[in-house]
Design an enzyme around this catalytic site. Structure first.
Site, PDB file in Angstrom:
ATOM      1  CB  THR A 179      -0.812   0.053   1.322  1.00 28.64           C
ATOM      2  OG1 THR A 179      -1.528  -1.162   1.488  1.00 28.64           O
ATOM      3  CG2 THR A 179      -1.811   1.169   1.353  1.00 28.64           C
ATOM      4  NE  ARG A 207      -9.310  -7.591   0.347  1.00 30.76           N
ATOM      5  CZ  ARG A 207      -8.291  -6.793   0.635  1.00 30.76           C
ATOM      6  NH1 ARG A 207      -7.798  -5.987  -0.276  1.00 30.76           N
ATOM      7  NH2 ARG A 207      -7.788  -6.788   1.834  1.00 30.76           N
ATOM      8  CB  VAL A 208     -14.263  -3.728  -0.325  1.00 29.05           C
ATOM      9  CG1 VAL A 208     -14.055  -2.293   0.122  1.00 29.05           C
ATOM     10  CG2 VAL A 208     -15.350  -3.788  -1.389  1.00 29.05           C
ATOM     11  N   GLY A 229      -0.971  -3.135   5.348  1.00 29.84           N
ATOM     12  CA  GLY A 229      -1.018  -4.498   5.887  1.00 29.84           C
ATOM     13  C   GLY A 229      -2.230  -5.221   5.334  1.00 29.84           C
ATOM     14  N   GLY A 231      -5.786  -5.928   4.756  1.00 33.82           N
ATOM     15  CA  GLY A 231      -6.953  -5.069   4.886  1.00 33.82           C
ATOM     16  C   GLY A 231      -7.989  -5.587   5.868  1.00 33.82           C
TER      17      GLY A 231
HETATM   18  N1  GLY Z   1      -4.133  -2.818   2.948  1.00 35.75           N
HETATM   19  C1  GLY Z   1      -4.348  -3.093   1.595  1.00 35.75           C
HETATM   20  C2  GLY Z   1      -5.347  -4.134   1.350  1.00 35.75           C
HETATM   21  O1  GLY Z   1      -5.452  -5.100   2.071  1.00 35.75           O
HETATM   22  O2  GLY Z   1      -6.083  -4.018   0.420  1.00 35.75           O
END
Ligand code: GLY
Length: 320
Positions: A179, A207-208, A229, A231
């Site tokens: 990220t 997936r969000v 990390g 999400g």
């Molecule tokens: N932190 C980024 C994700 O898991 O999408």
């Protein structure tokens, strides 16, 4: 700087995960982070706003093919790139973002546009429609190494839970989380936070990511936080909003970070966060082995790339 002006502060990250094993990889990440810090801090030192600095920082990091955001984003399970980004203006406590947007160079640009819109978070189809409406040129953010990573994973039947945090040959097969994020305090004392990602990599379609949620990116007048990390771990901790609200309620940023990271560690979360408080404190924390962050405290640039594995958090307190 006049007496009533505040010393600007800046912290950025390029993900969290396992240690970078190669010296070359470490030097590449350090150079990329320091270059961005230098450029963005210049804007802040010329009275640029925290919001503009965060957008600029996210764009520069999205341009860096080694990080998992914009150019260099990871591929999802179907081999497509879908990116998410959020921007939060602490002074106005205004959040905007895009979820699973495709074929764009700078997802953060759309989040910036949405700061002024009534509908402030758009997902896939609607976000892509907005790109056309704004005449944002089509752009393919794919880099070869991410394609190679995906092909390798496909050959191994996608048994890994996440793609690499940084796109580097030697790092394929390392468990890493990518990220990018930026938090800034400007010379008027205003805070902003921005986060952008290609997601976890290899995920199901739809997936969000946490990056376009207040769990992963949050700011108010007292503090700003950007997370990195896994999400799902970040969402379940509601990490960014939790740290900020603890500061708003009177905790110091170091205490808020320490408590929140310790709670995350007790639940075996895999994550990291960067933060700045209105008093000028810069702070970072992680449960993963390393967080790839760099900062400017008004005097010098520092980074966390070789930061001790066992520590939960580090900080720079204001010198003025
Ligand atoms: N932190 C980024 C994700 O898991 O999408």
């Amino acid at each position: 700087m006049s007496a009533n002006q505040i010393q600007p502060k800046l912290i950025i990250h390029g993900g969290a995960g396992g240690h970078i094993r190669s010296e070359k990889g470490e030097a590449t990440v350090r150079k990329a982070l320091h270059t961005v810090v230098e450029e963005v801090y210049e804007l802040l030192s010329f009275r640029g706003s925290a919001l503009d600095a965060v957008v600029m920082g996210c764009q520069l990091l999205e341009n860096q093919p080694i990080f998992n955001a914009g150019t260099g984003s990871v591929l999802q399970s179907d081999g497509q790139i879908r990116m998410s980004a959020a921007l939060m203006d602490g002074a106005r406590q205004r959040f905007s973002g895009v979820i699973n947007v495709s074929r764009i160079r700078h997802p953060i640009e759309v989040a910036k546009f949405l700061q002024g819109d009534d509908d402030r978070v758009l997902s896939d189809y609607g976000a892509n429609e907005l790109l056309r409406e704004l005449n944002i040129p089509m752009y393919d953010p794919l880099v070869e190494i991410r394609l190679k990573e995906w092909i390798q994973e496909r050959d191994e039947n996608f048994d890994k839970s996440m793609a690499g945090v940084v796109a580097e040959e030697a790092l394929i097969h390392e468990p890493r989380k990518g990220t990018i994020g930026v938090v800034a305090l400007d010379n008027k004392g205003k805070i902003a936070a921005g986060t952008s990602t290609g997601g976890k990599g290899l995920e199901r379609i739809g997936r969000v990511s946490d990056s376009a949620m207040p769990a992963g990116n949050y700011a108010d007048a007292s503090a700003g936080v950007s997370c990195t990390g896994i999400g799902e771990d970040i969402m379940e901790e509601c990490l960014a909003a939790k740290i900020v609200i603890r500061v708003t309620d009177g905790m110091s940023l170091q205490d808020a970070m320490e408590k929140s990271i310790a709670e995350s560690r007790s639940r075996n979360r895999d994550l990291g966060a960067i933060a700045i408080a209105a008093d000028g404190t810069i702070c970072w924390g992680k449960t993963s082995e390393v967080i790839l962050a760099a900062y400017h405290d008004g005097q010098e640039i520092g980074d966390t790339i070789n930061w001790n594995n066992s520590e939960l958090l580090g900080s720079k307190t204001p010198f003025n």
